[in-house]
Design an enzyme around this catalytic site. Structure first.
Site, PDB file in Angstrom:
ATOM      1  N   THR A  85       0.870  -1.185   0.000  1.00  0.00           N
ATOM      2  CA  THR A  85       0.000   0.000   0.000  1.00  0.00           C
ATOM      3  C   THR A  85       0.906   1.234   0.000  1.00  0.00           C
ATOM      4  OG1 THR A  85      -0.249  -0.221   2.407  1.00  0.00           O
ATOM      5  CG2 THR A  85      -2.027  -1.103   1.025  1.00  0.00           C
ATOM      6  N   LYS A 112       3.947  -7.051   3.993  1.00  0.00           N
ATOM      7  CA  LYS A 112       3.759  -5.640   3.717  1.00  0.00           C
ATOM      8  C   LYS A 112       3.501  -4.947   5.048  1.00  0.00           C
ATOM      9  CE  LYS A 112       0.522  -3.362   3.437  1.00  0.00           C
ATOM     10  NZ  LYS A 112      -0.089  -2.350   4.389  1.00  0.00           N
ATOM     11  N   THR A 119       0.039  -3.031  11.255  1.00  0.00           N
ATOM     12  CA  THR A 119      -0.704  -3.079  10.002  1.00  0.00           C
ATOM     13  C   THR A 119       0.180  -3.782   9.038  1.00  0.00           C
ATOM     14  OG1 THR A 119      -1.731  -1.014  10.283  1.00  0.00           O
ATOM     15  CG2 THR A 119      -1.811  -1.856   8.149  1.00  0.00           C
ATOM     16  N   GLU A 134       6.245   4.756   7.250  1.00  0.00           N
ATOM     17  CA  GLU A 134       5.805   5.851   6.394  1.00  0.00           C
ATOM     18  C   GLU A 134       6.633   7.115   6.642  1.00  0.00           C
ATOM     19  OE1 GLU A 134       1.179   4.523   5.688  1.00  0.00           O
ATOM     20  OE2 GLU A 134       1.658   5.800   7.388  1.00  0.00           O
ATOM     21  N   ASN A 154      -0.352  10.421   5.808  1.00  0.00           N
ATOM     22  CA  ASN A 154      -1.569  10.029   6.506  1.00  0.00           C
ATOM     23  C   ASN A 154      -2.652  11.098   6.509  1.00  0.00           C
ATOM     24  OD1 ASN A 154      -1.273   7.229   7.834  1.00  0.00           O
ATOM     25  ND2 ASN A 154       0.740   8.192   8.084  1.00  0.00           N
ATOM     26  N   SER A 203      -7.663   9.666  -0.039  1.00  0.00           N
ATOM     27  CA  SER A 203      -7.931  10.335  -1.317  1.00  0.00           C
ATOM     28  C   SER A 203      -7.235   9.621  -2.467  1.00  0.00           C
ATOM     29  CB  SER A 203      -7.459  11.792  -1.258  1.00  0.00           C
ATOM     30  OG  SER A 203      -6.074  11.853  -1.017  1.00  0.00           O
TER      31      SER A 203
END
EC number: 2.3.1.35
Length: 407
Positions: A153, A179, A190, A276, A402, A407
């Site tokens: 992702t 992942k 996650t 991230e 984040n 979107s």
């Protein structure tokens, strides 16, 4: 044990595939398949979040109640979490579609999803994706690599590893892909992790090996303190290595467990390093603890501190933040006995000696903290127990990613 090329298709008897189903992403593959040519023993561990995604509920039932598993269907982009009975029914639909395409029982099909919470899966596209996966599956290493890319992702790199070892005179291979990048916190994160092996091992010992392995691997990772709804680790063992079946905790089991721990440690560190917005992997090791629980508590407290993570991003040897994080962890220790070090490829430096700042060079400390992998070492001088946790620095990009994830 030796590290070899490949991931989930490296062990004997496994095939994989990737497909572009346009579930959310329009310019990349977003579905993956792992398939065992013969029925396999299955083990799994799952999120501790009270809010559990539909695939977690489905997979727990398969792992706990089905004698064998033979396929895993994975999608990225939509998590199928907080989707009610409809979402759970979709898991059943996915399993039946895959079962029809692969000519296997529906109760041998595991499913996994990752992505945005609260959206229903577009089942027409999912079913078309399953058709493409079944038609395109291959035992090649390239197919495993393509599958690893399809489950990403916000990940910036795919995460894969494989090892070989000898058990009972036979070569046994363990391969894995995972992942994970954000919404990552101990008690799993996650993350979706899929591990395959051709070892012959009983279902009971396979589950015990996996449950024990995640304690010091995935459960020691934190990126942002958020525990996900979808966390899943699945382990399949199809026995095609033809080793004498491992049915007791003997030397063969110990070798298998050591190799499994290595695979999970590598994958866990890859998740932490790809947090991230991250620019650095942060490793925190506590030594000299009175017991393992104390060491784990202290390591996790430091690796999850936003102030420590921000200091690492700024290459700032702000050791006060580390000692502070240790102090509010809930673990009892004497701060006047703590020795603290920073270490990386650029060297090692002592920052604190017996709870007081050491005579060190700020420039050297900054140079050490400027590497892509940074280790914090804290010796609390209370015993011989140790623990290591992994995380990453906290950057501006984490907020950017984040702020507009849906979107």
């Amino acid at each position: 044990m030796k590290v070899i090329e490949g991931s989930v298709t490296a062990p004997k008897g496994y095939e994989a595939a990737a497909a572009a189903a346009a579930i959310k992403y329009k310019d990349r593959t977003d579905m993956a398949l792992i398939y065992s040519q013969v029925p396999a023993a299955a083990a799994g561990t799952f999120t501790t979040n009270v809010v559990k995604a539909a695939p977690v509920i489905w997979d727990r039932d398969i792992v706990y109640h089905s004698p064998k598993a033979q396929a895993v269907v994975i999608n990225s982009g939509i998590a199928n979490a907080c989707t009610g009975k409809e979402g759970l029914d979709y898991c059943q639909d996915i399993a039946h579609k895959a079962a029809d395409m692969l000519d296997i029982p529906a109760n041998s099909v595991l499913v996994a999803s990752t992505g945005v919470i609260g959206m229903q899966l577009p089942m027409d596209r999912m079913k078309r994706g399953i058709e493409l996966l079944a038609q395109g599956k291959s035992s090649s290493l390239a197919a495993g690599d393509e599958a690893a890319h399809a489950i990403m992702t916000t990940d910036t790199v795919s995460k894969q590893v494989a090892v070989s070892l000898e058990i009972g005179g036979k070569e046994v291979i363990i391969g894995g892909m995972c992942k994970g990048s954000g919404m990552i916190h101990p008690n799993m994160c996650t993350m979706l992790s899929f591990i395959t092996t051709d070892a012959a091992i009983s279902k009971e010992l396979l589950q015990e090996a996996l449950s024990g392995s995640i304690v010091d691997t995935y459960n020691m990772v934190s990126v942002d303190g958020d525990t996900s709804t979808n966390d899943t680790v699945l382990l399949l063992a199809n026995g095609m290595a033809k080793n004498p079946e491992i049915t007791e905790k003997n030397d063969d089991y110990a070798r298998f467990k050591e190799a499994l721990d290595y695979v999970n440690t590598v994958l866990a560190k890859k998740i932490a390093a790809d947090g991230e917005g991250a620019t650095a992997l942060l490793e925190v090791t506590i030594t000299g603890a009175a017991d393992k629980a104390q060491a784990v508590t202290l390591a996790k407290s430091v690796v999850t501190s936003s102030l420590v993570k921000a200091a690492v991003y700024g290459h700032d040897a702000n050791w006060g933040r580390i000692l502070c994080a240790m102090g509010y962890s809930g673990a009892d220790f004497d701060p006047d006995k703590v020795d603290l070090f920073f270490e990386s490829a650029a060297g090692k430096i002592q920052i604190l000696k017996d709870g007081v700042a050491a005579d060190y060079s700020e420039d050297e400390a900054t140079r050490i903290l400027s590497e892509s992998e940074v280790t914090v070492l804290a010796d609390i001088k209370m015993g011989s127990a140790t623990a290591t946790a992994w995380g990453c620095d906290l950057t501006y990009d984490y907020v950017k990613i984040n702020a507009d994830y849906r979107s």
